[in-house]
Design an enzyme around this catalytic site. Structure first.
Site, PDB file in Angstrom:
ATOM      1  N   SER A 182      28.226 -25.403 -49.361  1.00 51.78           N
ATOM      2  CA  SER A 182      26.869 -25.888 -49.134  1.00 51.78           C
ATOM      3  C   SER A 182      26.800 -27.257 -48.478  1.00 51.78           C
ATOM      4  CB  SER A 182      26.110 -25.910 -50.451  1.00 51.78           C
ATOM      5  OG  SER A 182      26.769 -26.748 -51.368  1.00 51.78           O
ATOM      6  N   HIS A 210      24.880 -19.390 -51.150  1.00 49.59           N
ATOM      7  CA  HIS A 210      24.242 -19.755 -49.874  1.00 49.59           C
ATOM      8  C   HIS A 210      24.410 -18.678 -48.806  1.00 49.59           C
ATOM      9  CE1 HIS A 210      22.726 -23.866 -50.435  1.00 49.59           C
ATOM     10  NE2 HIS A 210      23.695 -23.984 -51.320  1.00 49.59           N
ATOM     11  N   LYS A 241      17.779 -19.126 -53.926  1.00 48.01           N
ATOM     12  CA  LYS A 241      17.856 -19.745 -52.599  1.00 48.01           C
ATOM     13  C   LYS A 241      17.110 -18.854 -51.602  1.00 48.01           C
ATOM     14  CE  LYS A 241      21.512 -22.780 -53.826  1.00 48.01           C
ATOM     15  NZ  LYS A 241      22.792 -22.771 -54.488  1.00 48.01           N
TER      16      LYS A 241
HETATM   17  C1  LIG Z   1      23.180 -23.304 -55.759  1.00 43.00           C
HETATM   18  C2  LIG Z   1      24.460 -22.752 -56.163  1.00 43.00           C
HETATM   19  C3  LIG Z   1      24.643 -22.221 -57.443  1.00 43.00           C
HETATM   20  C4  LIG Z   1      23.577 -22.297 -58.496  1.00 43.00           C
HETATM   21  O1  LIG Z   1      22.571 -21.368 -58.268  1.00 43.00           O
HETATM   22  P1  LIG Z   1      21.253 -21.447 -59.157  1.00 43.00           P
HETATM   23  O2  LIG Z   1      20.700 -20.067 -59.092  1.00 43.00           O
HETATM   24  O3  LIG Z   1      20.379 -22.472 -58.567  1.00 43.00           O
HETATM   25  O4  LIG Z   1      21.700 -21.798 -60.534  1.00 43.00           O
HETATM   26  C5  LIG Z   1      25.852 -21.654 -57.748  1.00 43.00           C
HETATM   27  N1  LIG Z   1      26.858 -21.624 -56.847  1.00 43.00           N
HETATM   28  C6  LIG Z   1      26.721 -22.129 -55.612  1.00 43.00           C
HETATM   29  C7  LIG Z   1      27.859 -22.046 -54.647  1.00 43.00           C
HETATM   30  C8  LIG Z   1      25.523 -22.718 -55.228  1.00 43.00           C
HETATM   31  O5  LIG Z   1      25.389 -23.229 -54.009  1.00 43.00           O
END
Ligand SMILES: *Cc1c(COP(=O)(O)O)cnc(C)c1O
Length: 393
Positions: A182, A210, A241
């Site tokens: 990310s 992502h 997301k």
């Molecule tokens: C954002 C993210 C998470 C967490 O996801 P949420 O649903 O917001 O808890 C987990 N792993 C990665 C790689 C992320 O970028």
């Protein structure tokens, strides 16, 4: 303040002195290409709302309708009395969308990782982990009690090296990687990683938070992008997301999904997402299955923005996804850049140590399908102005 807690005040002062204190801005509008932030209307380059679904009429309608039928809460953890028909429907729909046999949902991507890793490995086992993996993967690994051996970022050769070095020392082994990273927007070479892990009998897990709704055909994720259906053992994703809602998902082998229903602790000991969340997520799957338009627009926007930023003379790092880092170097410069952009009505966050290495501070621009060409041009204009003012371009 009681004496017992003065250490917290000292810690906080330390964060402030080192420019590491989180100042959290407040949003006074729905998510979208534009936001009201601290009372000001600004162009949104910050959120993970890749497809604009967080405020999409179809998702809102689905959530509203389910409220009348199922109410607001699941009222129990799922194993006791909190699994509703719609939770199972969402899981069937996600599995079908991702072309795998089974899926199980969690409260978030974070808890999906905390559930999955300790269910797969324990003290007698070993984890091979990309050195830049997400915090929730790291926490899941720690919770499992298994030794964690890091391999060089996105480097299958180094992964094979650490596997060979540790052969015979452990009962089972799990390799785990982010799909899309990310902070840089680069992707794991999952095809080569799979070659290594399958050769050595190592389980493979990818966290595609992502990549879900972004990578692959119509947003089916990184496993689809590399055409590795049925090969990657576990695919973790998030519904918070690109899907625009909230929740986590684990998709893949039905045995693993069954095992998580028995041994995934956040599944067993924490309540599920609410009926409106589930209904909205199902509506998101509907939209993605009906058409690739939103995903196509996201990529078109990302390509346009990145090409124009490069033309202006900015360094956009090694991103191959809509995540667009603007590499600036030192953290104070990135913070000043972000503040100047805000003055120009552009909301883009500065990211510095410890989220990224020292000297690699940046502004991270999150492109969305909800940006119009005009929005992107306004953003580019602001970047050009601030970039010149601060001597970056
Ligand atoms: C954002 C993210 C998470 C967490 O996801 P949420 O649903 O917001 O808890 C987990 N792993 C990665 C790689 C992320 O970028």
């Amino acid at each position: 303040m009681t004496e017992r807690l003065t250490w917290i005040q000292q810690e906080i002062e330390g964060l402030k002195e080192n420019g590491l204190y989180n100042r959290i801005r407040t949003i006074g509008s729905p998510q979208g290409a534009w936001l009201i932030v601290d009372g000001k209307r600004v162009l949104n380059f910050c959120s993970n709302n890749y497809l604009g679904l967080a405020n999409h009429p179809r998702l809102i309608e689905a959530a509203r309708e389910i409220l009348d039928r199922y109410g607001v809460g699941p009222a129990a953890v799922r194993t006791i009395a909190g699994t509703m028909e719609i939770h199972l429907e969402l899981e069937r729909r996600l599995a079908a969308f991702k072309k795998v046999p089974a899926a199980i949902t969690f409260q978030s991507g974070f808890t999906a990782n905390l559930a999955t890793i300790p269910a797969l490995v324990g003290k007698e086992d070993v984890i091979f982990s990309d050195e830049l993996n997400h915090a929730s993967i790291i926490d899941g690994c720690r919770l499992s009690g298994a030794p964690i051996i890091r391999y060089a970022h996105c480097d299958p050769t180094d992964l094979e090296r650490v596997i060979l070095e540790n052969q015979g020392k452990y009962r089972r082994a799990l390799a785990v990687t982010d799909g899309v990273f990310s902070m840089d927007g680069d992707i794991a070479p999952l095809d080569q990683i799979y070659e290594v892990t399958s050769k050595h009998g190592v389980m493979l897990m990818v966290d595609d938070a992502h990549g879900e709704g972004v990578m692959g055909k119509g947003g089916r994720g990184i496993v689809d992008h590399f055409n590795l259906h049925g090969k990657v053992d576990v695919e973790v994703g998030t519904l918070s997301k690109a899907f625009g809602v909230v929740g986590g998902v684990v998709a893949g082998d039905p045995l693993i999904v069954e095992w998580l229903r028995q041994r995934g602790r956040p599944f067993l000991f924490s309540s599920a997402v609410t009926p409106p969340d589930v209904a909205a997520a199902i509506a998101a799957v509907d939209l993605l299955e009906e058409s690739t338009d939103l995903v196509d627009r996201l990529w078109e926007n990302a390509r346009y923005f990145k090409a124009e930023m490069k033309r202006l003379g900015f360094d956009t790092g090694k991103s191959v996804t809509p995540i667009t880092p603007i590499m600036l170097g030192e953290a104070p410069l990135a913070q000043q850049f972000s503040r100047e952009l805000f003055e120009e009505n552009v909301f883009a966050m500065a990211i510095g140590f410890p989220t990224v290495p020292r000297g690699k501070a940046r502004i991270r621009v999150m492109i969305s399908a909800s940006h119009s060409r005009d929005d992107l041009d306004k953003g580019l204009e602001a970047f050009a102005k601030v970039g010149k003012k601060l001597g970056v371009i």
